[in-house]
Design a protein around this motif. Structure first.
Motif, PDB file in Angstrom:
ATOM      1  N   GLY A   3      28.906   8.085 -12.160  1.00  0.00           N
ATOM      2  CA  GLY A   3      27.612   7.798 -11.141  1.00  0.00           C
ATOM      3  C   GLY A   3      27.983   6.836 -10.092  1.00  0.00           C
ATOM      4  O   GLY A   3      27.389   7.345  -8.965  1.00  0.00           O
ATOM      5  N   ILE A   4      29.098   6.119 -10.233  1.00  0.00           N
ATOM      6  CA  ILE A   4      29.097   5.231  -8.982  1.00  0.00           C
ATOM      7  C   ILE A   4      30.092   6.113  -7.982  1.00  0.00           C
ATOM      8  O   ILE A   4      30.009   6.063  -6.694  1.00  0.00           O
ATOM      9  CB  ILE A   4      30.283   4.164  -9.216  1.00  0.00           C
ATOM     10  CG1 ILE A   4      29.695   2.821 -10.380  1.00  0.00           C
ATOM     11  CG2 ILE A   4      30.946   3.488  -8.162  1.00  0.00           C
ATOM     12  CD1 ILE A   4      30.205   1.813 -10.666  1.00  0.00           C
ATOM     13  N   PHE A   5      31.051   6.859  -8.240  1.00  0.00           N
ATOM     14  CA  PHE A   5      31.638   7.786  -7.528  1.00  0.00           C
ATOM     15  C   PHE A   5      30.682   8.987  -7.038  1.00  0.00           C
ATOM     16  O   PHE A   5      30.987   9.116  -5.704  1.00  0.00           O
ATOM     17  CB  PHE A   5      32.813   8.479  -8.276  1.00  0.00           C
ATOM     18  CG  PHE A   5      33.931   7.802  -8.758  1.00  0.00           C
ATOM     19  CD1 PHE A   5      34.571   6.980  -7.673  1.00  0.00           C
ATOM     20  CD2 PHE A   5      34.356   7.589 -10.088  1.00  0.00           C
ATOM     21  CE1 PHE A   5      35.791   6.218  -7.936  1.00  0.00           C
ATOM     22  CE2 PHE A   5      35.557   6.785 -10.305  1.00  0.00           C
ATOM     23  CZ  PHE A   5      36.142   6.018  -9.328  1.00  0.00           C
ATOM     24  N   ASN A   6      29.749   9.153  -7.723  1.00  0.00           N
ATOM     25  CA  ASN A   6      28.742  10.025  -7.034  1.00  0.00           C
ATOM     26  C   ASN A   6      27.859   9.451  -5.795  1.00  0.00           C
ATOM     27  O   ASN A   6      27.664  10.074  -4.974  1.00  0.00           O
ATOM     28  CB  ASN A   6      27.746  10.652  -8.243  1.00  0.00           C
ATOM     29  CG  ASN A   6      28.482  11.640  -9.255  1.00  0.00           C
ATOM     30  OD1 ASN A   6      29.342  12.207  -8.693  1.00  0.00           O
ATOM     31  ND2 ASN A   6      27.969  11.878 -10.369  1.00  0.00           N
ATOM     32  N   ARG A   7      27.640   8.125  -6.249  1.00  0.00           N
ATOM     33  CA  ARG A   7      26.783   7.286  -5.169  1.00  0.00           C
ATOM     34  C   ARG A   7      27.664   7.248  -4.071  1.00  0.00           C
ATOM     35  O   ARG A   7      27.140   7.529  -3.005  1.00  0.00           O
ATOM     36  CB  ARG A   7      26.442   6.155  -5.938  1.00  0.00           C
ATOM     37  CG  ARG A   7      25.456   5.320  -5.226  1.00  0.00           C
ATOM     38  CD  ARG A   7      24.231   5.819  -5.133  1.00  0.00           C
ATOM     39  NE  ARG A   7      23.448   5.385  -6.431  1.00  0.00           N
ATOM     40  CZ  ARG A   7      22.128   5.252  -6.574  1.00  0.00           C
ATOM     41  NH1 ARG A   7      21.529   5.465  -5.570  1.00  0.00           N
ATOM     42  NH2 ARG A   7      21.661   5.085  -7.858  1.00  0.00           N
ATOM     43  N   ILE A   8      28.920   6.781  -3.992  1.00  0.00           N
ATOM     44  CA  ILE A   8      29.840   6.712  -2.944  1.00  0.00           C
ATOM     45  C   ILE A   8      29.968   8.065  -2.037  1.00  0.00           C
ATOM     46  O   ILE A   8      30.097   8.072  -1.033  1.00  0.00           O
ATOM     47  CB  ILE A   8      31.235   6.135  -3.178  1.00  0.00           C
ATOM     48  CG1 ILE A   8      31.025   4.909  -3.773  1.00  0.00           C
ATOM     49  CG2 ILE A   8      32.253   6.404  -2.357  1.00  0.00           C
ATOM     50  CD1 ILE A   8      32.328   4.294  -4.570  1.00  0.00           C
TER      51      ILE A   8
END
Length: 45
Positions: A3-8
Protein backbone atom coordinates in the motif's frame (compact mmCIF):
# COMPACT_ATOMS: atom_id res chain seq x y z
CA UNK A 1 3.89 -2.54 2.60
CA UNK A 2 2.45 -2.76 -0.92
CA UNK A 3 0.00 0.00 0.00
CA UNK A 4 2.87 2.37 0.72
CA UNK A 5 4.43 1.69 -2.68
CA UNK A 6 1.07 2.20 -4.38
CA UNK A 7 0.67 5.51 -2.55
CA UNK A 8 4.16 6.65 -3.65
CA UNK A 9 3.49 5.67 -7.28
CA UNK A 10 0.18 7.52 -7.22
CA UNK A 11 1.86 10.62 -5.78
CA UNK A 12 4.57 10.48 -8.46
CA UNK A 13 1.85 10.28 -11.11
CA UNK A 14 0.15 13.41 -9.75
CA UNK A 15 3.50 15.23 -9.67
CA UNK A 16 4.21 14.30 -13.30
CA UNK A 17 0.71 15.44 -14.28
CA UNK A 18 1.19 18.77 -12.51
CA UNK A 19 4.60 19.40 -14.08
CA UNK A 20 3.26 18.50 -17.52
CA UNK A 21 0.38 20.96 -17.11
CA UNK A 22 2.72 23.75 -16.01
CA UNK A 23 5.02 23.11 -18.98
CA UNK A 24 2.05 23.08 -21.35
CA UNK A 25 0.85 26.46 -20.07
CA UNK A 26 4.40 27.86 -20.27
CA UNK A 27 4.81 26.59 -23.85
CA UNK A 28 1.47 28.15 -24.80
CA UNK A 29 2.64 31.53 -23.51
CA UNK A 30 5.89 31.23 -25.48
CA UNK A 31 3.92 30.31 -28.61
CA UNK A 32 1.76 33.45 -28.26
CA UNK A 33 4.75 35.74 -27.69
CA UNK A 34 4.64 39.03 -29.62
CA UNK A 35 7.95 40.84 -30.18
CA UNK A 36 8.05 44.43 -28.95
CA UNK A 37 7.42 47.16 -31.52
CA UNK A 38 10.84 48.77 -30.87
CA UNK A 39 12.69 45.91 -32.58
CA UNK A 40 10.51 46.30 -35.70
CA UNK A 41 11.29 50.05 -35.83
CA UNK A 42 15.01 49.34 -35.41
CA UNK A 43 15.00 46.95 -38.40
CA UNK A 44 13.49 49.63 -40.70
CA UNK A 45 16.49 51.98 -40.20
Amino acid sequence: MAGIFNRIIELMGWVVLGISTILLVFASHIDNYQPPEQSVAAQKK
